[in-house]
Scaffold this motif. Structure first.
Motif, PDB file in Angstrom:
ATOM      1  N   TYR A 258      -5.930   2.610  -2.999  1.00  0.00           N
ATOM      2  CA  TYR A 258      -5.789   4.152  -2.407  1.00  0.00           C
ATOM      3  C   TYR A 258      -6.928   5.067  -2.619  1.00  0.00           C
ATOM      4  CZ  TYR A 258      -3.247   8.937  -2.116  1.00  0.00           C
ATOM      5  OH  TYR A 258      -3.270  10.652  -2.423  1.00  0.00           O
TER       6      TYR A 258
ATOM      7  N   GLU B 290      -9.229   4.579  -0.147  1.00  0.00           N
ATOM      8  CA  GLU B 290      -9.527   5.016   0.621  1.00  0.00           C
ATOM      9  C   GLU B 290      -9.748   6.107   1.351  1.00  0.00           C
ATOM     10  OE1 GLU B 290      -5.485   4.177   2.976  1.00  0.00           O
ATOM     11  OE2 GLU B 290      -7.037   2.592   2.871  1.00  0.00           O
TER      12      GLU B 290
ATOM     13  N   MET C 188       1.228  -1.384  -0.086  1.00  0.00           N
ATOM     14  CA  MET C 188       0.583  -0.446  -0.328  1.00  0.00           C
ATOM     15  C   MET C 188       0.674   1.297   0.040  1.00  0.00           C
ATOM     16  SD  MET C 188      -3.129   1.560   0.085  1.00  0.00           S
ATOM     17  CE  MET C 188      -3.867   2.831   0.275  1.00  0.00           C
ATOM     18  N   PHE C 189       0.353   2.207  -0.276  1.00  0.00           N
ATOM     19  CA  PHE C 189       1.098   3.317  -0.739  1.00  0.00           C
ATOM     20  C   PHE C 189       1.191   4.315   0.493  1.00  0.00           C
ATOM     21  CE2 PHE C 189      -0.664   3.607  -5.461  1.00  0.00           C
ATOM     22  CZ  PHE C 189       0.305   2.775  -5.753  1.00  0.00           C
ATOM     23  N   GLU C 190       2.235   4.424   0.915  1.00  0.00           N
ATOM     24  CA  GLU C 190       1.994   5.471   2.619  1.00  0.00           C
ATOM     25  C   GLU C 190       2.891   6.944   1.863  1.00  0.00           C
ATOM     26  OE1 GLU C 190       1.875   3.396   5.030  1.00  0.00           O
ATOM     27  OE2 GLU C 190       1.818   1.672   4.062  1.00  0.00           O
ATOM     28  N   ASN C 191       2.690   7.949   2.816  1.00  0.00           N
ATOM     29  CA  ASN C 191       3.380   9.221   2.620  1.00  0.00           C
ATOM     30  C   ASN C 191       2.343   9.990   2.189  1.00  0.00           C
ATOM     31  OD1 ASN C 191       5.847   8.240   3.759  1.00  0.00           O
ATOM     32  ND2 ASN C 191       6.642   7.448   2.257  1.00  0.00           N
ATOM     33  N   ARG C 192       0.813   9.789   2.359  1.00  0.00           N
ATOM     34  CA  ARG C 192       0.293  10.805   1.931  1.00  0.00           C
ATOM     35  C   ARG C 192       0.199  11.393   2.605  1.00  0.00           C
ATOM     36  NH1 ARG C 192      -4.312  13.056   2.329  1.00  0.00           N
ATOM     37  NH2 ARG C 192      -6.253  13.301   0.473  1.00  0.00           N
TER      38      ARG C 192
ATOM     39  N   ASP D 107      -2.740  -1.301  -5.488  1.00  0.00           N
ATOM     40  CA  ASP D 107      -2.568   0.043  -4.580  1.00  0.00           C
ATOM     41  C   ASP D 107      -3.304   0.603  -4.669  1.00  0.00           C
ATOM     42  OD1 ASP D 107      -0.682  -1.704  -2.966  1.00  0.00           O
ATOM     43  OD2 ASP D 107       1.004  -0.936  -4.180  1.00  0.00           O
TER      44      ASP D 107
ATOM     45  N   GLN E 275       5.145   5.399  -6.444  1.00  0.00           N
ATOM     46  CA  GLN E 275       4.572   5.626  -5.156  1.00  0.00           C
ATOM     47  C   GLN E 275       4.174   6.661  -6.065  1.00  0.00           C
ATOM     48  OE1 GLN E 275       4.732   4.946  -1.951  1.00  0.00           O
ATOM     49  NE2 GLN E 275       5.589   3.209  -2.260  1.00  0.00           N
TER      50      GLN E 275
END
Length: 206
Positions: free
Chosen positions: A85, A88, A1-5, A81, A45
């Motif tokens: 994203y 979510e 899953m992508f982090e750092n949003r 992913d 990313q």
């Protein structure tokens, strides 16, 4: 899953296959040049542009679909992913921009329209709508297309929108990012921002 949003409450997301010109379009919109991979699938990313003082950002999600030299499970992972994203953050996404290559999109969609197969672009279009995000299809590289109206009508047809395309100008936006011709996209995005009472964000799409 992508982090750092980044913790922003409003965003416009850009999705599309690899090599449809998303990076050129982002550069045109933001005035920022950033590293793009020479090979498809290098951007793994999201790129978030949250330079503004407003509680707002543009998000360039990684390219999905076929990429030469990238294994299938890796491609599927990227697509999953992206979907996760968007799901979510759906409530924060004001507009989803699906970028396609005007020259090849019809062929690609038709090639993947088997009995149990939905082409990625069509699937993404409906997925964004399903989660309640207004969609603008940025049909890029239109400077390379001779029969513009016919091509855009065919695209509407594939997306389940009744042609002629001109009645869908808040959804279908023919552009040529490389030539700086993105007015149709800006106007379409502003229509959706206005509907959500976000005229304060027009300056990012002028």
């Amino acid at each position: 899953m992508f982090e750092n949003r980044p913790g922003r409450d409003a965003e416009v997301v850009f999705v599309g296959r690899s090599n449809v010109g998303k990076s050129t379009l982002m550069r045109e919109l933001t005035g920022h040049s950033f590293e793009t991979g020479g090979k498809p699938g290098v951007t793994r990313q999201p790129n978030h542009f949250d330079w503004a003082s407003e509680d707002f950002m543009l998000t360039d999600l990684p390219g999905f679909g076929f990429m030469s030299g990238v294994e299938e499970d890796r491609r599927e992972r990227i697509k999953t992913d992206i979907v996760e994203y968007i799901e979510e953050n759906a409530e924060k996404v004001l507009v989803g921009v699906l970028v396609v290559d005007g020259k090849s999109v019809i062929d690609i969609i038709d090639r993947h329209s088997g009995e149990d197969e939905i082409p990625h672009d069509v699937e993404m279009f409906y997925f964004l709508r399903e989660v309640g995000i207004p969609v603008v299809v940025a049909v890029n590289k239109m400077d390379k297309v001779d029969d513009e109206d016919e091509r855009l009508n065919d695209l509407c047809d594939r997306l389940g929108l009744h042609p002629p395309w001109k009645q869908w100008q808040d959804t279908i936006a023919p552009i040529s990012a490389k030539r700086g011709n993105i007015d149709a996209l800006n106007e379409a995005v502003k229509t959706h921002l206005h509907e959500q009472k976000r005229d304060d964000l027009f300056k990012f799409f002028s």
